[in-house]
Write a protein that holds these residues in place. Structure first.
Motif, PDB file in Angstrom:
ATOM      1  N   HIS A 391       0.831  -1.199   0.000  1.00 14.23           N
ATOM      2  CA  HIS A 391       0.000   0.000   0.000  1.00 14.23           C
ATOM      3  C   HIS A 391       0.868   1.253   0.000  1.00 14.23           C
ATOM      4  N   LEU A 405      -5.196  11.994  -1.690  1.00 14.47           N
ATOM      5  CA  LEU A 405      -5.952  10.830  -1.234  1.00 14.47           C
ATOM      6  C   LEU A 405      -7.118  10.526  -2.177  1.00 14.47           C
ATOM      7  N   ARG A 409      -7.525   7.027  -4.435  1.00 22.34           N
ATOM      8  CA  ARG A 409      -8.698   6.152  -4.357  1.00 22.34           C
ATOM      9  C   ARG A 409      -9.393   6.031  -5.706  1.00 22.34           C
ATOM     10  N   GLU A 410      -9.338   7.101  -6.525  1.00 27.27           N
ATOM     11  CA  GLU A 410      -9.885   6.990  -7.878  1.00 27.27           C
ATOM     12  C   GLU A 410      -9.147   5.928  -8.682  1.00 27.27           C
ATOM     13  N   ASN A 412      -7.927   3.282  -7.336  1.00 26.38           N
ATOM     14  CA  ASN A 412      -8.067   2.023  -6.590  1.00 26.38           C
ATOM     15  C   ASN A 412      -6.739   1.542  -6.014  1.00 26.38           C
ATOM     16  N   PRO A 414      -4.505   1.028  -2.711  1.00 26.44           N
ATOM     17  CA  PRO A 414      -4.678   0.959  -1.248  1.00 26.44           C
ATOM     18  C   PRO A 414      -3.825   1.993  -0.538  1.00 26.44           C
ATOM     19  N   LEU A 433     -14.457   7.614   2.799  1.00 27.03           N
ATOM     20  CA  LEU A 433     -13.944   6.603   1.875  1.00 27.03           C
ATOM     21  C   LEU A 433     -13.536   5.320   2.581  1.00 27.03           C
ATOM     22  N   VAL A 435     -10.980   4.779   4.495  1.00 27.54           N
ATOM     23  CA  VAL A 435      -9.539   4.568   4.316  1.00 27.54           C
ATOM     24  C   VAL A 435      -8.908   4.385   5.695  1.00 27.54           C
TER      25      VAL A 435
END
Length: 632
Positions: A391, A405, A409-410, A412, A414, A433, A435
């Motif tokens: 990650h 961030l 996340r867009e 994908n 980690p 999200l 996270v």
């Protein structure tokens, strides 16, 4: 209020640029305008005694001291310098004011200025100053730094309408209104793609132009005699010890054996996935998020025992299966009559059902408590799960960290976040999200371990403190020497010293240092010059700009072919913006002749874009330095 230095008497009064701000971006922007475009710049800064200006130099001093203690002497010292290693030159004057009020703007000559950049860290301060400046000078070109994107869109429309009404009364009103544009930019949005690209392996820098997605990707040295990939354009030859070579011609590329390169290629859009139906969403609800594994196994075993008792009752009594199951449930909940005078098998089954009912009660209580705890913890920040690896560890959830961030996340990817302030901007985004986030000071022992730094792939240090970023990177390298690090550092000389030392001490690991102000300053300066900067791609510690340029009025483009308009090391015309519809003519034929009415997409260096636009950089002084921190 003090204005320094005074301009010489008798100098011609020409439109100048005004930059107002309170952090490092104001100095970067002044260096870009004066050193690259040769513009006269007036800075409106907080007084020197203000803590906002002292904190920048103090933080840089602490970071340099820390790095010196850890690595020893990392660079050769030079003469004393001012902000960012340079001192203001004759093109830059300074007005000291606590706030950009009417008096400060008047002292900066806002009524005669050609453009104004408001780059305070506070959105409200920028908005108030923009409204004042538009009222004083309707023909002023405004560039505003705002974090709130939706508010920025509304403000841009409002100020453009005010400029149109105010400039209509004067001579040449239509042209003045067109020049008095308002551009709202976010430094976080501009810098986030480059930071993500530096952190993620295989993820390249992306620029969007005319509905076409252009990706700058690093390629290893090609084998001898290999032809270039079709549909690609070489933007730079990567460093071989003397720094990268930007925008080389074909002969230089052919001679550069053994050097990696940065190439530009197109990316096709893929259709977005269809949203799942409600039934599919209902079926995919994770039962494990409500009940633990032990409880689920206990409930499953209890259900199997109840079914076994129902089957046994059916076999022993010979009743209907439904009636036998009904009697078993009555015995389970202890609401059936005692089996007095009934066969021994029925009595034994009733006793077993009662015992099973006693076991059911604590299981139901445990299920209720676990479900309640799950709902109560739904709004809490999740912790990094066990077994997580590969990650990205993101340090800092401020303005820049929040945008990074969202970008991660867009894609994908980690992420595990680390933030000291639980009320930071990006904490709410991380919570929404889901996270994993660790709340704590990264400089304290155990915080990076809680983020599983030993199992991570990349460390993104994006706090506003150079000291914190450097300390986190050094600690992460001590735990995992091959971890890829991308750190946010402001001061150039210090960043270069850090980069070289980390690269030399651990050559097997990837190290990148990025400055947000360094990445976004070209876009702000281009907007002040009235040019549309589409994006900036970092190449090591240099930057390549993508801009939309009108051919009319530019002798280096008008009437020339694409091959003739290419100047190696300065600029290159990439594509033609089609007027007939959305899209670009890419790749551009070498024999295409540019007409006066054409609009083209140009990739250029900072100095090259200034030269192309007719604003040549200021000449170097006798000691080889550009005025006020000009980019090299």
């Amino acid at each position: 209020m003090v204005s320094l230095p005074q301009q010489p008497q008798g100098a011609p009064v020409t439109p100048h640029m005004v930059v107002c701000g309170d952090d490092g971006l104001v100095h970067r922007l002044a260096a870009e305008l004066s050193g690259v475009y040769g513009e006269r710049v007036t800075l409106v800064l907080p007084p020197a005694r203000d803590d906002r200006r002292r904190s920048v130099s103090a933080a840089q001093g602490r970071a340099a001291a820390l790095f010196g203690r850890v690595t020893g002497a990392v660079g050769r010292g030079g003469p004393a310098a001012g902000q960012n290693g340079t001192a203001p030159g004759p093109l830059v004057s300074i007005v000291e004011a606590a706030e950009p009020d009417d008096e400060a703007l008047a002292a900066a000559g806002i009524d005669r200025a050609a453009a104004l950049a408001l780059v305070y860290d506070d959105d409200e301060t920028n908005i108030h100053a923009a409204l004042r400046a538009r009222r004083v000078n309707p023909r002023l070109r405004l560039v505003i730094r705002l974090y709130n994107r939706r508010l920025g869109q509304y403000l841009e429309q409002l100020l453009d309408q005010a400029a149109l009404v105010g400039a209509a009364d004067g001579p040449d009103g239509a042209r003045a209104a067109a020049d008095a544009s308002t551009t709202v930019l976010s430094d976080a949005d501009t810098a986030a793609p480059a930071l993500v690209a530096a952190a993620v392996a295989g993820t390249s820098k992306v620029v969007e132009a005319g509905g076409l997605l252009l990706r700058a990707a690093e390629r290893p040295p090609p084998p001898d005699g290999a032809a270039p990939e079709p549909g690609t354009c070489t933007l730079a030859l990567l460093s071989d010890g003397d720094g990268p070579e930007l925008l080389p011609d074909e002969r230089t590329v052919a001679r550069a054996a053994g050097r990696g390169r940065l190439v530009l290629e197109t990316v096709r859009y893929s259709a977005p996935p269809r949203p799942p139906s409600r039934l599919a969403v209902a079926r995919s609800l994770p039962l494990g998020s409500f009940f633990s594994r032990r409880l689920r196994w206990a409930l499953a075993g209890l259900a199997a025992a109840v079914c076994g008792l129902a089957v046994a009752s059916w076999l022993v009594t010979g009743d209907d299966p439904v009636h036998a199951a009904y009697l078993s449930l009555l015995d389970l909940f202890a609401i059936d009559d005692p089996a007095i005078g009934q066969p021994l098998g029925r009595q034994i089954l009733q006793l077993l059902s009662g015992l099973l009912g006693l076991l059911l009660l604590p299981l139901l209580v445990a299920a209720a408590l676990e479900g309640l705890g799950t709902f109560r913890s739904a709004s809490a920040l999740p912790r990094p799960p066990r077994g997580m690896s590969g990650h990205v560890v993101l340090l800092g959830l401020g303005k820049v960290g929040a945008r990074v961030l969202a970008r991660l996340r867009e894609l994908n990817i980690p992420v595990v976040c680390v933030e000291r302030d639980p009320q930071a901007r990006g904490v709410a985004l991380a919570r929404s999200l889901r996270v994993p986030t660790v709340i704590g000071d990264v400089t304290e022992e155990g915080v990076l371990e809680a983020a599983k730094i030993a199992d991570s792939r990349t460390l993104l240090a994006l706090t506003s403190s150079d000291t914190t970023n450097l300390e986190a990177v050094l600690y992460a390298r001590a735990v995992k020497p091959d971890v890829r690090v991308v750190m946010r550092l402001y001061e150039d000389r210090f960043a270069n010293a850090v980069y070289r030392t980390l690269r030399d001490s651990q050559p097997q690991a990837s190290t990148r240092s990025r400055s947000v102000s360094y990445l976004v300053a070209p876009a702000f300066a281009g907007a002040m010059m009235g040019r549309q900067i589409l994006g900036a791609v970092p190449v090591e510690r240099k930057v390549i700009l993508f801009a939309s340029v009108e051919v009319a009025g530019h002798g280096a483009l008008e009437g020339r072919t694409a091959a003739e308009a290419f100047r190696p090391g300065a600029w290159r015309v990439l594509a033609l913006d089609l007027d007939s519809g959305p899209g670009l003519l890419w790749p551009l034929p070498a024999e295409h002749v540019f007409g006066r009415e054409d609009r083209v997409i140009v990739v250029a260096t900072r100095e090259g874009l200034a030269d192309l636009l007719g604003r040549r950089p200021r000449p170097r002084t006798a000691d080889g330095e550009r005025p006020f921190g000009a980019a090299r």
